[in-house]
Motif scaffolding. Structure first.
Motif, mmCIF file in Angstrom:
data_model
loop_
_atom_site.group_PDB
_atom_site.id
_atom_site.type_symbol
_atom_site.label_atom_id
_atom_site.label_comp_id
_atom_site.label_asym_id
_atom_site.label_seq_id
_atom_site.Cartn_x
_atom_site.Cartn_y
_atom_site.Cartn_z
ATOM 1 N N LEU A 81 0.823 -1.296 -0.062
ATOM 2 C CA LEU A 81 -0.056 0.075 0.107
ATOM 3 C C LEU A 81 0.876 1.139 0.017
ATOM 4 C CD1 LEU A 81 -2.861 1.208 0.159
ATOM 5 C CD2 LEU A 81 -2.497 1.208 2.793
ATOM 6 N N LEU A 82 1.904 1.398 0.814
ATOM 7 C CA LEU A 82 2.823 2.391 0.853
ATOM 8 C C LEU A 82 3.737 2.625 -0.074
ATOM 9 C CD1 LEU A 82 4.002 1.861 4.793
ATOM 10 C CD2 LEU A 82 2.537 3.835 3.910
ATOM 11 N N ASN A 83 3.999 1.554 -0.981
ATOM 12 C CA ASN A 83 5.076 1.789 -2.278
ATOM 13 C C ASN A 83 4.311 1.931 -3.465
ATOM 14 O OD1 ASN A 83 7.910 1.624 -0.903
ATOM 15 N ND2 ASN A 83 6.681 0.277 0.278
ATOM 16 N N ARG A 84 3.109 1.838 -3.695
ATOM 17 C CA ARG A 84 2.498 1.737 -5.000
ATOM 18 C C ARG A 84 2.597 2.840 -5.890
ATOM 19 N NH1 ARG A 84 -1.572 3.214 -1.911
ATOM 20 N NH2 ARG A 84 -3.459 4.456 -2.691
ATOM 21 N N ARG A 85 2.851 4.129 -5.087
ATOM 22 C CA ARG A 85 2.955 5.344 -5.845
ATOM 23 C C ARG A 85 4.542 5.783 -6.026
ATOM 24 N NH1 ARG A 85 -2.171 9.024 -3.852
ATOM 25 N NH2 ARG A 85 -3.692 7.558 -4.095
ATOM 26 N N ARG A 86 5.582 4.862 -5.617
ATOM 27 C CA ARG A 86 6.765 5.461 -5.566
ATOM 28 C C ARG A 86 7.165 5.518 -7.132
ATOM 29 N NH1 ARG A 86 10.555 2.461 -1.614
ATOM 30 N NH2 ARG A 86 12.088 3.550 -2.875
ATOM 31 N N THR A 87 7.983 6.428 -7.247
ATOM 32 C CA THR A 87 8.347 6.709 -8.827
ATOM 33 C C THR A 87 8.859 5.616 -9.679
ATOM 34 O OG1 THR A 87 10.418 7.796 -8.261
ATOM 35 C CG2 THR A 87 8.501 9.372 -8.422
ATOM 36 N N GLU A 88 9.837 4.922 -8.950
ATOM 37 C CA GLU A 88 10.537 3.927 -9.650
ATOM 38 C C GLU A 88 9.473 2.821 -9.904
ATOM 39 O OE1 GLU A 88 12.054 3.733 -5.189
ATOM 40 O OE2 GLU A 88 11.004 5.148 -6.465
ATOM 41 N N TYR A 89 8.298 2.771 -9.438
ATOM 42 C CA TYR A 89 7.219 1.875 -9.521
ATOM 43 C C TYR A 89 6.283 2.166 -10.683
ATOM 44 C CZ TYR A 89 9.795 -0.254 -5.545
ATOM 45 O OH TYR A 89 10.714 -0.561 -4.685
ATOM 46 N N PRO A 101 0.920 4.292 -11.531
ATOM 47 C CA PRO A 101 1.599 3.002 -10.917
ATOM 48 C C PRO A 101 1.429 1.892 -11.896
ATOM 49 C CG PRO A 101 0.026 4.053 -9.249
ATOM 50 C CD PRO A 101 -0.062 5.074 -10.686
ATOM 51 N N ASP A 102 2.447 1.243 -11.810
ATOM 52 C CA ASP A 102 2.681 -0.072 -12.729
ATOM 53 C C ASP A 102 2.448 -1.326 -11.813
ATOM 54 O OD1 ASP A 102 4.255 -2.200 -14.171
ATOM 55 O OD2 ASP A 102 3.702 -0.738 -15.707
ATOM 56 N N SER A 103 1.617 -1.988 -11.947
ATOM 57 C CA SER A 103 1.700 -3.325 -11.109
ATOM 58 C C SER A 103 2.666 -4.082 -11.202
ATOM 59 C CB SER A 103 0.380 -3.970 -11.148
ATOM 60 O OG SER A 103 -0.128 -4.336 -12.503
ATOM 61 N N ALA A 104 3.065 -4.384 -12.578
ATOM 62 C CA ALA A 104 4.340 -5.385 -12.850
ATOM 63 C C ALA A 104 5.532 -4.945 -12.164
ATOM 64 C CB ALA A 104 4.385 -5.526 -14.385
ATOM 65 N N LEU A 105 5.706 -3.662 -12.148
ATOM 66 C CA LEU A 105 6.959 -3.107 -11.488
ATOM 67 C C LEU A 105 6.837 -3.362 -9.976
ATOM 68 C CD1 LEU A 105 7.761 0.269 -13.423
ATOM 69 C CD2 LEU A 105 8.892 -2.324 -13.696
ATOM 70 N N LEU A 106 5.625 -2.914 -9.370
ATOM 71 C CA LEU A 106 5.633 -3.211 -7.847
ATOM 72 C C LEU A 106 5.549 -4.608 -7.559
ATOM 73 C CD1 LEU A 106 4.861 -1.745 -5.208
ATOM 74 C CD2 LEU A 106 2.367 -2.137 -5.799
ATOM 75 N N PHE A 107 5.112 -5.460 -8.276
ATOM 76 C CA PHE A 107 5.102 -6.934 -7.958
ATOM 77 C C PHE A 107 6.597 -7.434 -7.998
ATOM 78 C CE2 PHE A 107 4.981 -11.457 -9.477
ATOM 79 C CZ PHE A 107 4.179 -11.892 -8.537
#
Length: 321
Positions: free
Chosen positions: A70-78, A84-90
């Protein structure tokens, strides 16, 4: 001639394990956790307090992972193109928290959670008539028990963080402030107070909850002597918002409550094609009522009971899953 297998020296083995733990003490961070409100469930079986292992490390690890996501889904690297890109976050989540897969993709977690000093001598309490008790949903007549807050219920949470660093501690602060143990944590059950080695209580910061895209509200000018009183008051506000006569439903007559102002009841009537005479208009296919279930945001399942109106044509009891 076959040789006899050597006897396993369990005492020596335990000493070796303890020595290894002591040698690696520097990589472990330990936190004292204290239960602030009654805990409902928490074991492998939903809604049942496990007397042998009431606090499960795997459950806490799952909570921390959810808060991390929840906290990291909006970080620029993801993100890609500002979204937000779910593949990068995953991929990042799997790198830190591990995951299942084949022999090439199986990833071990780099965050290890351990529960030490498991609470013993548990005293369970039956469901009661308090605001918190009423928020435990169970079938009519079903006896439920929760782990009482009476007396100190404490344990030590040990964390070994090999990747993720501050982002894991951020998730820990959010869990300590807004999460909990067992079921119904969003309704105040299983709340914990987490203190570090210096005795300082962990609390989410403004940066923490802004990272999750949230805001923190509160009841103005309300002060309480203890945590449980505050939760009781907050849960009562939620109960009133959902069911209070004159606010969420009509005033009714005598002991019989008035009709709900929420749209779910008429939506159920329309979908099940059953309604008592005074609500027959909701069956009109050309002009259906709003087919909305807003209270689902408070948690599922929702059990709908139209008694005694089902004898007059309303739907039989049903559940929104």
């Amino acid at each position: 001639m076959a040789k006899a297998a050597p006897q396993l020296d369990t005492a020596a083995l335990m000493q070796d394990v303890q020595r290894a733990m002591d040698d690696s003490a520097a990589v472990w961070q330990r936190y004292t956790c204290r239960l602030l409100t009654p805990m409902y469930g928490g074991g492998v079986e939903p809604g049942v307090v496990d007397r042998l292992m009431p606090i499960r490390a795997t459950a806490i690890r799952g909570q921390l992972r959810a808060w991390w996501r929840l906290l990291n889904r909006r970080r620029t690297e993801y993100c890609r193109e500002g979204k937000p890109d779910s593949a990068l976050l995953f991929a990042a989540e799997r790198e830190i928290w591990g995951g299942l897969g084949d022999e090439k993709t199986l990833a071990a977690s780099k965050v290890v959670v351990r529960v030490e000093k498991m609470p013993q001598d548990l005293r369970l309490s039956p469901k009661d008539g308090t605001a918190l008790g009423r928020m435990i949903l169970s079938e009519a007549g079903t006896e439920v028990e929760w782990l009482s807050r009476r007396g100190p219920v404490e344990f030590v949470l040990a964390l070994r963080i090999d990747a993720g660093g501050e982002s894991i501690l951020q998730a820990l602060r959010m869990w300590a402030s807004f999460g909990g143990l067992g079921a119904r944590t969003r309704r105040g059950l299983g709340a914990v107070e987490v203190s570090d080695a210096q005795g300082d209580v962990l609390q989410a910061t403004k940066d923490d909850w802004e990272a999750a895209g949230g805001t923190v509200g509160g009841m103005r000018d309300c002060f309480f002597d203890d945590y449980q009183s505050a939760v009781q008051a907050g849960v009562q506000k939620l109960i009133d918002f959902r069911q209070d006569a004159g606010l969420a439903r009509g005033l009714g007559s005598g002991s019989r409550p008035g009709g709900s102002f929420w749209p779910e009841a008429n939506a159920v009537r329309h979908l099940m094609r059953r309604a008592r005479d005074k609500n027959r208009n909701v069956l009109d296919r050309a002009h259906p009522p709003p087919l909305l279930f807003p209270r689902a945001l408070f948690g599922l399942p929702i059990v709908f009971q139209f008694k005694p109106d089902e004898k007059q044509g309303d739907p039989a009891p049903c559940a929104l899953e």
